[in-house]
Design a protein around this motif. Sequence first.
Motif, PDB file in Angstrom:
ATOM      1  N   ILE A 159       0.854  -1.185   0.000  1.00 57.01           N
ATOM      2  CA  ILE A 159       0.000   0.000   0.000  1.00 57.01           C
ATOM      3  C   ILE A 159       0.895   1.241   0.000  1.00 57.01           C
ATOM      4  CG2 ILE A 159      -1.748   1.285   1.311  1.00 57.01           C
ATOM      5  CD1 ILE A 159      -2.922  -1.281   0.322  1.00 57.01           C
ATOM      6  N   PRO A 160       0.676   2.196  -0.907  1.00 60.14           N
ATOM      7  CA  PRO A 160       1.508   3.408  -0.928  1.00 60.14           C
ATOM      8  C   PRO A 160       1.433   4.180   0.393  1.00 60.14           C
ATOM      9  CG  PRO A 160       0.227   3.234  -2.957  1.00 60.14           C
ATOM     10  CD  PRO A 160      -0.290   2.177  -2.023  1.00 60.14           C
ATOM     11  N   ASP A 161       2.536   4.804   0.758  1.00 59.84           N
ATOM     12  CA  ASP A 161       2.588   5.588   1.997  1.00 59.84           C
ATOM     13  C   ASP A 161       1.533   6.679   2.027  1.00 59.84           C
ATOM     14  OD1 ASP A 161       4.696   4.062   2.926  1.00 59.84           O
ATOM     15  OD2 ASP A 161       6.236   5.495   2.286  1.00 59.84           O
ATOM     16  N   GLU A 162       1.236   7.276   0.857  1.00 61.39           N
ATOM     17  CA  GLU A 162       0.218   8.333   0.801  1.00 61.39           C
ATOM     18  C   GLU A 162      -1.159   7.795   1.202  1.00 61.39           C
ATOM     19  OE1 GLU A 162       3.500   9.358  -2.020  1.00 61.39           O
ATOM     20  OE2 GLU A 162       2.281   7.571  -1.693  1.00 61.39           O
ATOM     21  N   VAL A 163      -1.443   6.548   0.836  1.00 53.64           N
ATOM     22  CA  VAL A 163      -2.715   5.927   1.204  1.00 53.64           C
ATOM     23  C   VAL A 163      -2.777   5.728   2.714  1.00 53.64           C
ATOM     24  CG1 VAL A 163      -4.158   3.858   0.991  1.00 53.64           C
ATOM     25  CG2 VAL A 163      -3.006   4.797  -1.034  1.00 53.64           C
ATOM     26  N   LEU A 164      -1.687   5.236   3.294  1.00 53.65           N
ATOM     27  CA  LEU A 164      -1.661   5.023   4.744  1.00 53.65           C
ATOM     28  C   LEU A 164      -1.791   6.347   5.489  1.00 53.65           C
ATOM     29  CD1 LEU A 164       1.084   2.265   4.950  1.00 53.65           C
ATOM     30  CD2 LEU A 164      -1.405   1.977   5.081  1.00 53.65           C
ATOM     31  N   ALA A 165      -1.194   7.409   4.952  1.00 53.08           N
ATOM     32  CA  ALA A 165      -1.315   8.730   5.582  1.00 53.08           C
ATOM     33  C   ALA A 165      -2.752   9.237   5.489  1.00 53.08           C
ATOM     34  CB  ALA A 165      -0.352   9.721   4.924  1.00 53.08           C
ATOM     35  N   LEU A 166      -3.395   9.062   4.335  1.00 55.15           N
ATOM     36  CA  LEU A 166      -4.790   9.458   4.188  1.00 55.15           C
ATOM     37  C   LEU A 166      -5.686   8.635   5.109  1.00 55.15           C
ATOM     38  CD1 LEU A 166      -5.082   9.917   0.325  1.00 55.15           C
ATOM     39  CD2 LEU A 166      -5.592  11.650   2.051  1.00 55.15           C
ATOM     40  N   HIS A 167      -5.423   7.351   5.189  1.00 55.79           N
ATOM     41  CA  HIS A 167      -6.209   6.476   6.066  1.00 55.79           C
ATOM     42  C   HIS A 167      -6.102   6.951   7.513  1.00 55.79           C
ATOM     43  CE1 HIS A 167      -7.366   2.936   8.375  1.00 55.79           C
ATOM     44  NE2 HIS A 167      -8.051   2.572   7.301  1.00 55.79           N
ATOM     45  N   ALA A 168      -4.908   7.311   7.935  1.00 58.23           N
ATOM     46  CA  ALA A 168      -4.713   7.805   9.303  1.00 58.23           C
ATOM     47  C   ALA A 168      -5.511   9.090   9.538  1.00 58.23           C
ATOM     48  CB  ALA A 168      -3.232   8.033   9.583  1.00 58.23           C
TER      49      ALA A 168
ATOM     50  N   VAL B 127      -6.763  -0.843   2.617  1.00 56.23           N
ATOM     51  CA  VAL B 127      -5.912  -0.914   3.810  1.00 56.23           C
ATOM     52  C   VAL B 127      -6.387  -2.104   4.638  1.00 56.23           C
ATOM     53  CG1 VAL B 127      -5.194   0.278   5.920  1.00 56.23           C
ATOM     54  CG2 VAL B 127      -5.416   1.547   3.776  1.00 56.23           C
ATOM     55  N   ARG B 128      -5.462  -2.971   4.986  1.00 59.73           N
ATOM     56  CA  ARG B 128      -5.801  -4.221   5.666  1.00 59.73           C
ATOM     57  C   ARG B 128      -6.276  -3.991   7.103  1.00 59.73           C
ATOM     58  NH1 ARG B 128      -1.842  -5.042   2.026  1.00 59.73           N
ATOM     59  NH2 ARG B 128      -0.183  -4.295   3.341  1.00 59.73           N
ATOM     60  N   HIS B 129      -7.008  -4.947   7.594  1.00 61.39           N
ATOM     61  CA  HIS B 129      -7.599  -4.860   8.929  1.00 61.39           C
ATOM     62  C   HIS B 129      -6.562  -4.521  10.003  1.00 61.39           C
ATOM     63  CE1 HIS B 129     -10.192  -5.551  12.302  1.00 61.39           C
ATOM     64  NE2 HIS B 129      -9.355  -6.460  12.757  1.00 61.39           N
ATOM     65  N   TYR B 130      -5.410  -5.179   9.963  1.00 64.72           N
ATOM     66  CA  TYR B 130      -4.400  -4.944  10.997  1.00 64.72           C
ATOM     67  C   TYR B 130      -3.720  -3.582  10.848  1.00 64.72           C
ATOM     68  CZ  TYR B 130      -1.238  -6.704   7.371  1.00 64.72           C
ATOM     69  OH  TYR B 130      -0.561  -6.911   6.193  1.00 64.72           O
ATOM     70  N   GLU B 131      -3.993  -2.882   9.746  1.00 59.18           N
ATOM     71  CA  GLU B 131      -3.487  -1.516   9.570  1.00 59.18           C
ATOM     72  C   GLU B 131      -4.585  -0.485   9.823  1.00 59.18           C
ATOM     73  OE1 GLU B 131      -2.240  -2.236   5.540  1.00 59.18           O
ATOM     74  OE2 GLU B 131      -0.126  -2.114   6.103  1.00 59.18           O
ATOM     75  N   GLY B 132      -5.712  -0.904  10.343  1.00 56.17           N
ATOM     76  CA  GLY B 132      -6.825  -0.006  10.617  1.00 56.17           C
ATOM     77  C   GLY B 132      -8.067  -0.345   9.828  1.00 56.17           C
ATOM     78  N   GLY B 133      -7.885  -0.814   8.616  1.00 54.69           N
ATOM     79  CA  GLY B 133      -8.979  -1.309   7.794  1.00 54.69           C
ATOM     80  C   GLY B 133     -10.101  -0.341   7.504  1.00 54.69           C
ATOM     81  N   MET B 134     -11.149  -0.909   6.916  1.00 58.58           N
ATOM     82  CA  MET B 134     -12.300  -0.113   6.494  1.00 58.58           C
ATOM     83  C   MET B 134     -13.093   0.418   7.680  1.00 58.58           C
ATOM     84  SD  MET B 134     -13.516  -1.710   2.859  1.00 58.58           S
ATOM     85  CE  MET B 134     -15.168  -1.304   3.174  1.00 58.58           C
ATOM     86  N   VAL B 135     -13.120  -0.302   8.775  1.00 59.12           N
ATOM     87  CA  VAL B 135     -13.902   0.155   9.934  1.00 59.12           C
ATOM     88  C   VAL B 135     -13.421   1.527  10.383  1.00 59.12           C
ATOM     89  CG1 VAL B 135     -14.402  -0.283  12.369  1.00 59.12           C
ATOM     90  CG2 VAL B 135     -14.524  -2.157  10.722  1.00 59.12           C
ATOM     91  N   GLU B 136     -12.130   1.697  10.529  1.00 55.54           N
ATOM     92  CA  GLU B 136     -11.591   2.962  11.028  1.00 55.54           C
ATOM     93  C   GLU B 136     -11.761   4.112  10.043  1.00 55.54           C
ATOM     94  OE1 GLU B 136     -10.421   3.799  14.108  1.00 55.54           O
ATOM     95  OE2 GLU B 136     -11.299   1.855  14.548  1.00 55.54           O
ATOM     96  N   ALA B 137     -11.679   3.819   8.753  1.00 51.86           N
ATOM     97  CA  ALA B 137     -11.767   4.892   7.749  1.00 51.86           C
ATOM     98  C   ALA B 137     -13.186   5.202   7.324  1.00 51.86           C
ATOM     99  CB  ALA B 137     -10.945   4.526   6.515  1.00 51.86           C
ATOM    100  N   PHE B 138     -14.077   4.205   7.344  1.00 50.55           N
ATOM    101  CA  PHE B 138     -15.411   4.416   6.782  1.00 50.55           C
ATOM    102  C   PHE B 138     -16.564   4.135   7.741  1.00 50.55           C
ATOM    103  CE2 PHE B 138     -12.766   3.416   3.009  1.00 50.55           C
ATOM    104  CZ  PHE B 138     -12.892   4.634   2.370  1.00 50.55           C
ATOM    105  N   GLU B 139     -16.449   3.134   8.583  1.00 49.25           N
ATOM    106  CA  GLU B 139     -17.592   2.756   9.411  1.00 49.25           C
ATOM    107  C   GLU B 139     -17.672   3.527  10.725  1.00 49.25           C
ATOM    108  OE1 GLU B 139     -18.037  -1.503   9.770  1.00 49.25           O
ATOM    109  OE2 GLU B 139     -17.337  -1.763   7.712  1.00 49.25           O
TER     110      GLU B 139
END
Length: 190
Positions: A58-67, A100-112
């Motif tokens: 996963i690109p670093d920019e995606v992980l930063a956006l997810h955070a 973004v995988r579950h152990y990296e925060g996943g969809m729950v943290e970003a969307f749900e």
Amino acid sequence: MTTKILVLAGSIRPGSFNARLAERAVRSIEAQGGDATRLDLGQYPLPIYDAELEAAGIPDEVLALHALFASHDGVFIASPEYNSFPPPLLLNMLDWLSRVRHYEGGMVEAFERPAFAISSASPAPLGGYRGLIALRHKLELGLGATVMPAMASVMSAYAGFDDDGNIIDERNAAMLEKAVSQLLAAAARA
């Protein structure tokens, strides 16, 4: 504790009507007691989603956006309408975030977990409403997000804002205030 709202426009075009709408949403959020963070998607260049790219990591920019998504109680999106649909820039970002995988925060943290409000400003007579329906579909059905019922839609956007960035039409301005109010209330409960 202040409710934190992430605000983004689905356009990075200079002079974008939706960037103006996002800026107006920031002012509304802060006037209603929230804490707004303005996100510029131009600061997070992403390749077009491809499973082979994902397999490489996963690109670093995606992980930063997810955070960023995960660290806010709500997300306000001002989306252009391209041929009755949200723009590729916004859809591509959402697709990457969903990977973004579950152990990296996943969809729950970003969307749900965060609540969402969506809006649009368009030169068209419907103000981007058709694209908002498609965006609602993607967020709710595709990503499990809770999207507020009220949607702001600024029609005839060429003449929709004054020099201070205020929405001229009172009905359109009231729709934005209602969308922000619903978002803040839902985000505070989350």
